[in-house]
Structure formats: structure tokens, C-alpha cells
Design a protein around this motif. Sequence first.
Motif, PDB file in Angstrom:
ATOM      1  N   UNK A  13       0.804  -1.223   0.000  1.00 27.27           N
ATOM      2  CA  UNK A  13       0.000   0.000   0.000  1.00 27.27           C
ATOM      3  C   UNK A  13       0.835   1.270   0.000  1.00 27.27           C
ATOM      4  N   UNK A  14       2.153   1.137  -0.048  1.00 26.70           N
ATOM      5  CA  UNK A  14       3.014   2.319   0.005  1.00 26.70           C
ATOM      6  C   UNK A  14       3.901   2.376  -1.236  1.00 26.70           C
ATOM      7  N   UNK A  15       4.617   3.450  -1.398  1.00 27.97           N
ATOM      8  CA  UNK A  15       5.524   3.584  -2.519  1.00 27.97           C
ATOM      9  C   UNK A  15       4.914   4.349  -3.667  1.00 27.97           C
ATOM     10  N   UNK A  16       5.685   4.600  -4.698  1.00 26.60           N
ATOM     11  CA  UNK A  16       5.200   5.406  -5.829  1.00 26.60           C
ATOM     12  C   UNK A  16       4.124   4.736  -6.663  1.00 26.60           C
ATOM     13  N   UNK A  17       4.060   3.412  -6.630  1.00 31.64           N
ATOM     14  CA  UNK A  17       3.074   2.698  -7.438  1.00 31.64           C
ATOM     15  C   UNK A  17       2.458   1.573  -6.619  1.00 31.64           C
ATOM     16  N   UNK A  18       1.622   1.925  -5.608  1.00 35.44           N
ATOM     17  CA  UNK A  18       1.048   0.895  -4.734  1.00 35.44           C
ATOM     18  C   UNK A  18       0.099  -0.025  -5.486  1.00 35.44           C
ATOM     19  N   UNK A  19       0.009  -1.261  -5.028  1.00 37.69           N
ATOM     20  CA  UNK A  19      -0.924  -2.224  -5.616  1.00 37.69           C
ATOM     21  C   UNK A  19      -2.333  -2.036  -5.063  1.00 37.69           C
ATOM     22  N   UNK A  20      -2.437  -1.517  -3.847  1.00 36.77           N
ATOM     23  CA  UNK A  20      -3.713  -1.294  -3.165  1.00 36.77           C
ATOM     24  C   UNK A  20      -3.657   0.086  -2.529  1.00 36.77           C
ATOM     25  N   UNK A  21      -4.748   0.831  -2.618  1.00 33.51           N
ATOM     26  CA  UNK A  21      -4.766   2.204  -2.099  1.00 33.51           C
ATOM     27  C   UNK A  21      -4.512   2.239  -0.603  1.00 33.51           C
ATOM     28  N   UNK A 228     -23.303   9.915   6.537  1.00 34.60           N
ATOM     29  CA  UNK A 228     -22.306   9.178   7.301  1.00 34.60           C
ATOM     30  C   UNK A 228     -21.177  10.126   7.693  1.00 34.60           C
ATOM     31  N   UNK A 229     -20.811  10.112   8.958  1.00 36.10           N
ATOM     32  CA  UNK A 229     -19.779  11.011   9.466  1.00 36.10           C
ATOM     33  C   UNK A 229     -18.398  10.404   9.228  1.00 36.10           C
ATOM     34  N   UNK A 230     -17.572  11.094   8.475  1.00 38.40           N
ATOM     35  CA  UNK A 230     -16.227  10.611   8.189  1.00 38.40           C
ATOM     36  C   UNK A 230     -15.962  10.612   6.696  1.00 38.40           C
ATOM     37  N   UNK A 231     -14.710  10.441   6.345  1.00 38.87           N
ATOM     38  CA  UNK A 231     -14.304  10.446   4.944  1.00 38.87           C
ATOM     39  C   UNK A 231     -14.494   9.075   4.317  1.00 38.87           C
ATOM     40  N   UNK A 232     -15.209   9.022   3.192  1.00 46.77           N
ATOM     41  CA  UNK A 232     -15.412   7.773   2.469  1.00 46.77           C
ATOM     42  C   UNK A 232     -14.182   7.505   1.598  1.00 46.77           C
ATOM     43  N   UNK A 233     -13.626   6.313   1.749  1.00 45.53           N
ATOM     44  CA  UNK A 233     -12.422   5.948   1.008  1.00 45.53           C
ATOM     45  C   UNK A 233     -12.753   5.798  -0.477  1.00 45.53           C
ATOM     46  N   UNK A 234     -11.933   6.380  -1.319  1.00 47.76           N
ATOM     47  CA  UNK A 234     -12.114   6.290  -2.767  1.00 47.76           C
ATOM     48  C   UNK A 234     -12.003   4.837  -3.229  1.00 47.76           C
ATOM     49  N   UNK A 235     -12.907   4.427  -4.109  1.00 49.01           N
ATOM     50  CA  UNK A 235     -12.800   3.105  -4.728  1.00 49.01           C
ATOM     51  C   UNK A 235     -11.855   3.214  -5.922  1.00 49.01           C
ATOM     52  N   UNK A 236     -10.892   2.312  -5.986  1.00 48.44           N
ATOM     53  CA  UNK A 236      -9.910   2.342  -7.062  1.00 48.44           C
ATOM     54  C   UNK A 236      -9.867   0.996  -7.775  1.00 48.44           C
ATOM     55  N   UNK A 237      -9.298   0.999  -8.941  1.00 51.61           N
ATOM     56  CA  UNK A 237      -9.081  -0.223  -9.707  1.00 51.61           C
ATOM     57  C   UNK A 237      -7.716  -0.115 -10.375  1.00 51.61           C
ATOM     58  N   UNK A 378     -10.792  -3.955   5.825  1.00 52.14           N
ATOM     59  CA  UNK A 378     -11.405  -2.869   5.083  1.00 52.14           C
ATOM     60  C   UNK A 378     -10.553  -2.435   3.919  1.00 52.14           C
ATOM     61  N   UNK A 379     -11.176  -2.345   2.741  1.00 50.82           N
ATOM     62  CA  UNK A 379     -10.462  -1.957   1.531  1.00 50.82           C
ATOM     63  C   UNK A 379     -11.454  -1.332   0.562  1.00 50.82           C
ATOM     64  N   UNK A 380     -10.941  -0.706  -0.487  1.00 53.83           N
ATOM     65  CA  UNK A 380     -11.796  -0.114  -1.527  1.00 53.83           C
ATOM     66  C   UNK A 380     -11.199  -0.400  -2.893  1.00 53.83           C
ATOM     67  N   UNK A 381     -11.006  -1.688  -3.180  1.00 54.68           N
ATOM     68  CA  UNK A 381     -10.476  -2.141  -4.462  1.00 54.68           C
ATOM     69  C   UNK A 381     -11.580  -2.788  -5.278  1.00 54.68           C
ATOM     70  N   UNK A 382     -11.580  -2.515  -6.567  1.00 55.71           N
ATOM     71  CA  UNK A 382     -12.518  -3.157  -7.481  1.00 55.71           C
ATOM     72  C   UNK A 382     -11.727  -3.696  -8.664  1.00 55.71           C
ATOM     73  N   UNK A 383     -12.090  -4.875  -9.208  1.00 55.07           N
ATOM     74  CA  UNK A 383     -13.271  -5.699  -8.920  1.00 55.07           C
ATOM     75  C   UNK A 383     -13.056  -6.641  -7.740  1.00 55.07           C
ATOM     76  N   UNK A 384     -14.127  -7.337  -7.329  1.00 52.07           N
ATOM     77  CA  UNK A 384     -13.975  -8.334  -6.271  1.00 52.07           C
ATOM     78  C   UNK A 384     -13.046  -9.448  -6.726  1.00 52.07           C
TER      79      UNK A 384
END
Length: 409
Positions: A13-21, A228-237, A378-384
Motif C-alpha cells: 500500500x506504500x511507494x510510488x506505485x502501490x498495488x492497493x490504495x 455518514x460522518x467521516x471520509x469515504x475511502x475512494x474506490x480504485x481499480x 477494510x479496503x476499496x479495491x474493485x473488482x472483487x
Amino acid sequence: MMADFKASVDSTTAGPDPEILGVVLLAVDGGGKEILAHSSGFTSLDPDANTIDKHSIFRLASCTKLITAIALLRLLSLPPFQPQDIQSALDDPALITTHLPELAALDVITSPPGSRMLTYSSRTQPPTLRHLLTHTSGVGYDIIDPRLRAWRKNRGERTMTLHGPLPEAVATPLIFQPGEGWAYGGGLDWVGVFVERVCGRKFGVWLREEVFQVVGCDGGIGFAREEVEGEVVMVVTKGKGGGGLKEHRVKEQEPGVERGGGGLFSSAANFAMILADIISPAPKLLSPSIADLLFIPQLTLSSPSLSSLQASASIFRSMSGPLMPENDVESINHALGGMVVTKDNEALGKSKGTMTWGGAFNCMWFANRDRGVAGFYGSSMFPPGDEGSGALMGGFLREVWGRIGEVED
């Protein structure tokens, strides 16, 4: 062991080109005490994005189904229902005909998948609440079954599973006779409608008053994004050809549509409160005996329903990881709250009785009432079924079981 696992999560999840947000991993015991807590990554692709944490808001998608099942069992344990009669209520067809007459009126498609002409027959037995909870009612998803897509097309309609009004979105013909198969579908959407009609309140209001507030959830859980109170995590692919991550646009629900099968937003912290309660020796939402019932396998051996479930094992593989051995589909069944593991797995140890499910954006939960452990990924990756997400889910499960094993020793 934990240091190696954290390093694996951080490197993904870190670095210049993460695999997962970003991901949040949170495991708790029956008292709500954290067994494992780790977060890594960010809430969006923006250069100044916030760091993700256990209060960041995820789209639960089908992880909503567990909460809907809990809501139904709580409803059936309160007046005018009788807690001692909850099993009878789950099998009472009169509750469907009375409160869900649209469902009771549905015919069954008899033509095989791929047929150019659709044929139908009347039901031979009525659907029940137990069927709806276990995906054995014959209710399908029109985005999955080609016959239901053809049925929509013949009516001049588009698929409605994800975005149509309720109950119209799931009021499609049944794809098998109730109790004679298993198919992932909109049964929990029907359950949400049932709860709403019986209690006389919007489903979201019932959940807030009878589930979320009971266990102490804050405002970071609910159906409407703007509420909903709080920041919704962006869904990415993932971009084509290894082009890194990009935003995956998600169509929002129409105002007022509250899907029991997949509409909730929640933080990991709030979801973990609900998980902790259902594994607690003294749960607040359900009596201990009804909480036990939530985990009991419901499909009988050699039944067409169990055979159909096991034939669909590929659906669960990415989210269940080491819970389900590679070549042992006989180790799974379906409980009232989700898929349940019926055998210990040598890769984990005592894992029998673990219930689990996932969502379209690669969230996943698990709970074992006997071991007193539960967790949320908890994650926001698409597709399943994202391969990298599946690897992290598996690592999360192994890490948790390693830690509770250390506690037992």
C-alpha cells in the motif's frame, strides 16, 4: 511474525506505485478488545490524501448482509414475536405472504441458462425467511443470471439489482424452487424490506436504533453517504497494462433506497463493534442462544442446496483464504449470517465454526463465536476477487489465528 505481516501490508500500500490504495485490519475479542490493529495507505489518490485509519469509511457492499441478518433475528426476538419461536418464524411462509406478497407471487423460471425462450412454472413450495438468509429461496441477481437479464430485456428494462428501487430490483422470477438450490442473489434485500414493513420504520432507522446505537457505534455507519460522518475511502481499480491505480466511479444509490444486501457504509471500528457483540458471551443485540443460531450450518448434507453452494466455492475462495482448504469444498456450509466453515484447517488450527463473507470492493469479515475472535478487513479495491487483496486477507487470517494461538498457549 507481526513485523513481517505489517511489512507485507505496508509494501503493498506504500511507494510510488502501490498495488492497493489502503487497508485497515482490525481483529477483536468478545469484549471488543483489539487483538490486532493495523492500517496502511491513504483514503484517495489525491497527492494530499489523508492517511487511512479505523475510522475511515468503507463501502461495505455485501458485507452489509451480516448486519441485515442480525437485524432480522433481533426483530424476531422482540414483541410481537416470541424469542422461543424464532425457528418457527424463520420457516413460516405466512410471514412472506403477509409482508412480502410480491415475493410470494413470483413464478419459477424452468428454462436452462442460455435458452432463447423462457419458460416458467408455479412454485411447489413457498419461500421463507430462512431461505432468504441462506440464498436458497430461488431469488437471483439479474446482473449474474443470464435468464434474468433476458427477462428484463423482454420487459424493456435494464438490470436493477444494484440501482433499482425496492422491491422491484429483486422482484424477478425465481431461478429454482425454494429450498432446492443455492444461488447468490437478492434475498437479503427482501429481508430489509420485510424488517421495514414489520417494524413500520425505514430500514436505516431500525438499524440505527436497534443495532448501531445498541452496541455503541458512532455516526460513521449508515446508508446515505452524505449522512455518514467521516471520509469515504475512494474506490480504485488497476489500470490496464500495469498502469497503476485509478479511481473507479461508483454510481450512488437513489435517495431513500436502503439495500439490506449491500448498501451500507461503515468504518472498521463500527463494524468491529457489531462483530464483537455477536461473539460475546453476553451479547446485547441477540440472546446467547440466538447468537449461537446465527452461526449454525443450515444446509443439510447431500441436499441440492449444499451441493450448489459447494459448486460455487470459487466465489468464496478469494475472501476465505486459509479458512477453506484448496481442494476441500466439503468444508463449507451456509449459516444464517454467512458462509460457515465446518472443519478445522491445519493451516490455521481450530477454525471450525468460523463464519465469513466479503464485498464487491474487497472488504471481508470473519467471526468465530467458539474461539471468541472476529475481524474486519477494510479496503476499496474493485473488482472483487483482486489477487493482491486476497493475499492480504489470507495473511490477516493467519496472523490473527497465530496470535490467539499464542494466547491459548
